[in-house]
Design an enzyme around this catalytic site. Structure first.
Site, short mmCIF file in Angstrom:
data_model
loop_
_atom_site.label_atom_id
_atom_site.label_comp_id
_atom_site.label_asym_id
_atom_site.label_seq_id
_atom_site.Cartn_x
_atom_site.Cartn_y
_atom_site.Cartn_z
N GLY A 160 73.22 36.60 53.34
CA GLY A 160 74.05 36.35 54.51
C GLY A 160 75.43 36.46 54.39
N ASP A 161 75.71 36.52 52.81
CA ASP A 161 76.87 36.71 52.31
C ASP A 161 77.05 37.90 51.73
OD1 ASP A 161 80.11 36.15 52.58
OD2 ASP A 161 79.44 34.48 51.30
N PHE A 162 77.01 38.64 51.74
CA PHE A 162 76.81 39.58 50.52
C PHE A 162 78.31 41.11 50.69
CE2 PHE A 162 74.94 44.11 49.21
CZ PHE A 162 74.03 42.71 47.95
#
Lengths: 203, 326
Positions: free
Chosen positions: A116-118
């Protein structure tokens, strides 16, 4: 327990602390005054629960901090010594860690988990190993689209050369990386992404 | 010396006159919205019928004469093709008639610049929210000076979601402020909340809200949908604020007229000691003054366009625009 804030995030604050005399990290989701209390309470407890569950599901499968304890709004975890990839300057080392992070993302995706926030800010270099941190926006999903968005976020955060190294790592570990890569190309053609600029921002 | 700005990207026809950053006139005419929403060709006809009248009325209000006109600015995009075409044509004919330069303006840049201008801000993080767009934007110098999009909607603009919901819930008139009114007395029902990094989606929320109309009062559904959508926007904005470390936040675009959204963003700002600003409603609605303002900045910073470069672009992205002023 004595806690010292080391990072103030948009969603959570991160503290240094000790857990059973071991150096540890506490990640606490804080009350946001802008949202109504019922939505705020729901988001904080739900996200804390999911994040802990995901971290525990990935334990032993990828490099990540070990969960030590969980409360309604706080996760206590191992303290990982090291530097975030986003602030590293050694190109060779960055390449190596980026490739390893591609490997870890593929393992996550094969377990139907998206990050989700790579971005490089959430990859920690610890000696020769890359650790994935901050599962605050992770969730369980089999959706190819969600997996492709993980790839998209990374693609937008690093150079073309680094991204091909990253994809190499992803390919080498994934059971089948084709659907996610195909979806990524599709998302990028949806217009809104075609021209999105790639300014380098801190973080 | 005054600059005339022509805005015609959607349902509003706006003619503004600016002189040295000062608004001399800001005339607006809005296509009457029905339960069918906006039909681009019909709106274009409406603009065509009204544009001459609107221009002469704006010029009269501004108290300028032909020799005072220094340049003509118009909205190049983003927007609805047929509507943009009308503004473009009128701008071209005015430019030829008065023998003055013509300047193609990006609509999103204009919303952002007028809010920045009115608040006297230098380098704000902007939440741009309208029917067609929802973006978190800020100035970046690399690879060229431009407004970078940190996050945006993956599907529809938040305003589009409100309008769509209003039509499905049979709220009249069918737009955001009617939903806001219905939301005043609602109670919270859980709805899908989707933020991915600094990006977000609204169609899942819309579908869910419409489905919840069976079994819940329209007030509860409107309230919950609005709270969920605005919380998502605030979260994305706050995350961008932490990333960029900017010290000012503005909100602009049609949905910036919402009191509740402004109240929530002020709360985000207060938590970080960040300045908060917005423009009066007449500049959050589509208007010609903001187009004239940016046209004047383009002119003063040496931009020059030939007639050939002055077309329209329905998908004119804010991050493709070179910003030549501070």
């Amino acid at each position: 327990m004595e806690m010292m804030m080391i990072a103030e995030g948009a969603e959570a604050n991160v503290y240094r602390c000790t857990f059973m005399n071991m150096p540890a990290i506490a990640k606490r989701r804080i009350r946001k005054q802008y949202r109504i209390e019922s939505l705020d309470t729901y988001l904080r407890t739900h996200r804390t629960k999911i994040e802990a569950k995901i971290m525990m599901a990935l334990a032993g499968k990828i490099n990540l901090p070990r969960v030590l304890a969980v409360s309604s709004d706080t996760i206590y975890m191992d303290f990982i010594e090291g530097k975030r990839l986003s602030i590293m300057t050694d190109e060779k080392a960055i390449g190596r860690h980026v490739e390893e992070s591609g490997h870890w993302l593929a393992v996550m995706h094969d377990n139907d988990i998206t990050h989700g926030d790579f971005t490089p800010a959430n990859i920690m270099a610890n000696g020769n190993s890359a650790y994935v941190i901050d599962f605050g926006l992770s969730y369980f999903t089999g959706s190819i689209e969600d997996k492709a968005i993980d790839l998209l976020l990374m693609k937008r955060s690093i150079s073309k050369e680094l991204f091909s190294i990253f994809i190499h790592g992803y390919d080498s570990a994934a059971k089948d990386s084709k659907p996610a890569k195909k979806k990524l190309a599709e998302i990028e053609l949806r217009g809104r992404y075609q021209l999105r600029s790639l300014a380098t921002v801190k973080g | 010396m005054a600059v005339i700005g022509i805005e015609s990207s959607a349902h509003t026809l706006g003619i503004g006159v600016i002189e040295g950053g000062k608004v001399l006139a800001n005339e607006m005419l809005m296509y009457p919205i029905t339960d069918k929403g906006i039909i681009p060709m019909k709106v274009a006809d409406f603009h065509t019928e009204n544009v001459r009248k609107a221009v002469s009325s704006a010029v009269k209000k501004a108290g300028i004469s032909a020799q005072d006109i220094e340049a003509i600015g118009y909205t190049k995009g983003p927007g609805l093709g047929p509507c943009l075409g009308v503004g473009n044509l009128i701008a071209k004919s005015l430019s030829m008639k008065y023998k003055v330069p013509l300047l193609p303006v990006n609509h999103a840049v204009a919303h952002l610049e007028i809010a920045k201008h009115i608040n006297g801000f230098r380098d704000p993080l902007a939440l741009y929210v309208s029917g067609g767009n929802s973006q978190v934007i800020g100035m970046e110098e690399e690879p060229f000076r431009h407004y970078h999009i940190y996050g945006e909607t993956f599907d529809i603009g938040v305003g589009n979601m409100f309008d769509n919901f209003a039509r499905k819930a049979k709220l009249v008139p069918s737009w955001g402020s009617t939903v806001a009114k219905a939301a005043e007395s609602g109670r919270y029902i859980q709805m899908p909340y989707t933020v991915k990094g600094m990006d977000f989606t609204f169609t899942g929320l819309l579908t869910n809200a419409v489905a919840q109309l069976k079994g819940h009062s329209v007030n509860d559904v409107a309230f919950s949908m609005q709270e969920t959508a605005f919380s998502m926007l605030c979260e994305a904005t706050e995350r961008a604020l932490m990333l960029t470390e900017k010290r000012e936040i503005i909100v602009c675009g049609g949905v910036a007229q919402s009191k509740r959204l402004k109240e929530m963003l002020l709360s985000v700002c207060n938590a970080h000691g960040t300045k908060f600003g917005f423009a009066p409603n007449e500049y959050n609605a589509d208007n010609g003054a903001m187009i004239a303002l940016v046209a004047e900045k383009m002119l003063r910073s040496g931009q020059h366009y030939s007639m050939m470069d002055c077309g329209v672009n329905q998908r004119y992205r804010i991050d493709s625009v070179k910003i030549t002023w501070k």
